[in-house]
Design a protein around this motif. Sequence first.
Motif, PDB file in Angstrom:
ATOM      1  N   HIS A  88      40.067  40.469  42.717  1.00 22.96           N
ATOM      2  CA  HIS A  88      39.824  39.117  42.187  1.00 22.96           C
ATOM      3  C   HIS A  88      38.649  38.482  42.931  1.00 22.96           C
ATOM      4  N   SER A  89      38.680  38.546  44.251  1.00 22.45           N
ATOM      5  CA  SER A  89      37.580  37.996  45.055  1.00 22.45           C
ATOM      6  C   SER A  89      36.278  38.729  44.762  1.00 22.45           C
ATOM      7  N   LYS A  90      36.365  40.036  44.591  1.00 21.81           N
ATOM      8  CA  LYS A  90      35.163  40.811  44.311  1.00 21.81           C
ATOM      9  C   LYS A  90      34.569  40.417  42.964  1.00 21.81           C
ATOM     10  N   ARG A  91      35.406  40.231  41.969  1.00 19.99           N
ATOM     11  CA  ARG A  91      34.926  39.805  40.653  1.00 19.99           C
ATOM     12  C   ARG A  91      34.201  38.466  40.752  1.00 19.99           C
ATOM     13  N   LEU A  92      34.789  37.519  41.479  1.00 17.65           N
ATOM     14  CA  LEU A  92      34.149  36.213  41.635  1.00 17.65           C
ATOM     15  C   LEU A  92      32.798  36.331  42.341  1.00 17.65           C
ATOM     16  N   ALA A  93      32.717  37.184  43.361  1.00 13.37           N
ATOM     17  CA  ALA A  93      31.454  37.387  44.073  1.00 13.37           C
ATOM     18  C   ALA A  93      30.413  38.036  43.159  1.00 13.37           C
ATOM     19  N   LEU A  94      30.837  38.995  42.330  1.00 14.03           N
ATOM     20  CA  LEU A  94      29.918  39.614  41.371  1.00 14.03           C
ATOM     21  C   LEU A  94      29.396  38.568  40.380  1.00 14.03           C
ATOM     22  N   LEU A  95      30.301  37.738  39.846  1.00 19.00           N
ATOM     23  CA  LEU A  95      29.906  36.703  38.888  1.00 19.00           C
ATOM     24  C   LEU A  95      28.917  35.716  39.506  1.00 19.00           C
ATOM     25  N   ALA A  96      29.056  35.471  40.804  1.00 18.74           N
ATOM     26  CA  ALA A  96      28.160  34.542  41.503  1.00 18.74           C
ATOM     27  C   ALA A  96      26.824  35.193  41.863  1.00 18.74           C
ATOM     28  N   GLY A  97      26.677  36.493  41.599  1.00 25.51           N
ATOM     29  CA  GLY A  97      25.427  37.184  41.890  1.00 25.51           C
ATOM     30  C   GLY A  97      25.257  37.586  43.343  1.00 25.51           C
ATOM     31  N   ALA A  98      26.373  37.658  44.076  1.00 21.00           N
ATOM     32  CA  ALA A  98      26.309  37.958  45.513  1.00 21.00           C
ATOM     33  C   ALA A  98      25.989  39.416  45.821  1.00 21.00           C
ATOM     34  N   GLY A  99      26.082  40.287  44.854  1.00 24.66           N
ATOM     35  CA  GLY A  99      25.822  41.700  45.093  1.00 24.66           C
ATOM     36  C   GLY A  99      26.201  42.533  43.883  1.00 24.66           C
ATOM     37  N   HIS A 100      26.294  43.826  44.104  1.00 22.16           N
ATOM     38  CA  HIS A 100      26.721  44.762  43.054  1.00 22.16           C
ATOM     39  C   HIS A 100      27.929  45.527  43.578  1.00 22.16           C
ATOM     40  N   GLY A 101      28.685  46.128  42.673  1.00 22.19           N
ATOM     41  CA  GLY A 101      29.830  46.910  43.117  1.00 22.19           C
ATOM     42  C   GLY A 101      30.608  47.501  41.963  1.00 22.19           C
ATOM     43  N   TRP A 102      31.556  48.326  42.328  1.00 21.90           N
ATOM     44  CA  TRP A 102      32.421  49.012  41.366  1.00 21.90           C
ATOM     45  C   TRP A 102      33.642  48.148  41.070  1.00 21.90           C
ATOM     46  N   MET A 103      33.988  48.054  39.786  1.00 22.86           N
ATOM     47  CA  MET A 103      35.172  47.290  39.367  1.00 22.86           C
ATOM     48  C   MET A 103      35.948  48.079  38.321  1.00 22.86           C
ATOM     49  N   PRO A 104      37.286  47.917  38.312  1.00 22.21           N
ATOM     50  CA  PRO A 104      38.076  48.528  37.244  1.00 22.21           C
ATOM     51  C   PRO A 104      37.737  47.871  35.904  1.00 22.21           C
ATOM     52  N   LEU A 105      37.475  48.690  34.910  1.00 25.73           N
ATOM     53  CA  LEU A 105      37.109  48.196  33.587  1.00 25.73           C
ATOM     54  C   LEU A 105      38.123  47.189  33.050  1.00 25.73           C
ATOM     55  N   GLN A 106      39.407  47.450  33.272  1.00 26.96           N
ATOM     56  CA  GLN A 106      40.452  46.574  32.740  1.00 26.96           C
ATOM     57  C   GLN A 106      40.319  45.133  33.251  1.00 26.96           C
ATOM     58  N   LEU A 107      39.761  44.944  34.437  1.00 28.25           N
ATOM     59  CA  LEU A 107      39.654  43.599  35.018  1.00 28.25           C
ATOM     60  C   LEU A 107      38.397  42.851  34.589  1.00 28.25           C
ATOM     61  N   VAL A 108      37.441  43.557  33.986  1.00 29.39           N
ATOM     62  CA  VAL A 108      36.163  42.915  33.662  1.00 29.39           C
ATOM     63  C   VAL A 108      35.743  43.075  32.201  1.00 29.39           C
ATOM     64  N   GLU A 109      36.625  43.579  31.362  1.00 33.36           N
ATOM     65  CA  GLU A 109      36.261  43.796  29.958  1.00 33.36           C
ATOM     66  C   GLU A 109      35.735  42.519  29.301  1.00 33.36           C
ATOM     67  N   ASP A 110      36.404  41.403  29.533  1.00 35.70           N
ATOM     68  CA  ASP A 110      35.984  40.141  28.938  1.00 35.70           C
ATOM     69  C   ASP A 110      34.622  39.699  29.483  1.00 35.70           C
ATOM     70  N   ASP A 111      34.409  39.879  30.788  1.00 37.55           N
ATOM     71  CA  ASP A 111      33.122  39.525  31.394  1.00 37.55           C
ATOM     72  C   ASP A 111      31.989  40.374  30.822  1.00 37.55           C
ATOM     73  N   LEU A 112      32.244  41.649  30.590  1.00 35.87           N
ATOM     74  CA  LEU A 112      31.235  42.527  29.993  1.00 35.87           C
ATOM     75  C   LEU A 112      30.956  42.113  28.548  1.00 35.87           C
ATOM     76  N   HIS A 113      32.019  41.845  27.803  1.00 35.73           N
ATOM     77  CA  HIS A 113      31.882  41.466  26.393  1.00 35.73           C
ATOM     78  C   HIS A 113      31.062  40.181  26.232  1.00 35.73           C
ATOM     79  N   HIS A 114      31.252  39.229  27.143  1.00 35.81           N
ATOM     80  CA  HIS A 114      30.552  37.944  27.057  1.00 35.81           C
ATOM     81  C   HIS A 114      29.244  37.906  27.863  1.00 35.81           C
TER      82      HIS A 114
END
Length: 162
Positions: A88-114
């Motif tokens: 959850h924290s990693k997703r928020l950091a990714l959304l804020a542009g703090a870096g890059h990283g690996w995430m489980p597809l199931q947790l970010v499908e909506d973010d990718l779609h939008h």
Amino acid sequence: WESDEADLMIILDFEDASDTLIRTALPKLTMLRLAAPDHPLAQLDSIKGDQLGAYMELVVRDSSPRHARSPKRGFGNAQHLTWLSDFHSKRLALLAGAGHGWMPLQLVEDDLHHGRLIQIHTSEPDEWTYSPELVHRKDRPLGRAGQRFVEILLASIKNSDD
């Protein structure tokens, strides 16, 4: 697992071949390398693996005891790592542009779609899969609470597949 005398564990890519355990395969976890669309990596057309090292890699800290004193390295050759406690924290950091990283597809499908996150394509693999398992000991049957936990977990997985 052993030193804590745990009754049950959910683990990724478990390599114990003993016959003293009951193992239940869980759905595979597809992992993608991601960043925010305004991250510098998102602006590059062709990224070589060694270019990733110049940018902050966001990594969820491994909770296994073997990494308590010295954390596990990142997944690339990153010179700069930020350790986070959970996805959850990693997703928020990714959304804020703090870096890059690996995430489980199931947790970010909506973010990718939008378009809130994008997949970073490099000369290295851009996707990989974990094979999680639910494991418990044959010689120490689960109690009622453990059995109920397993029932609820497996039912929720089945319902999410429907």
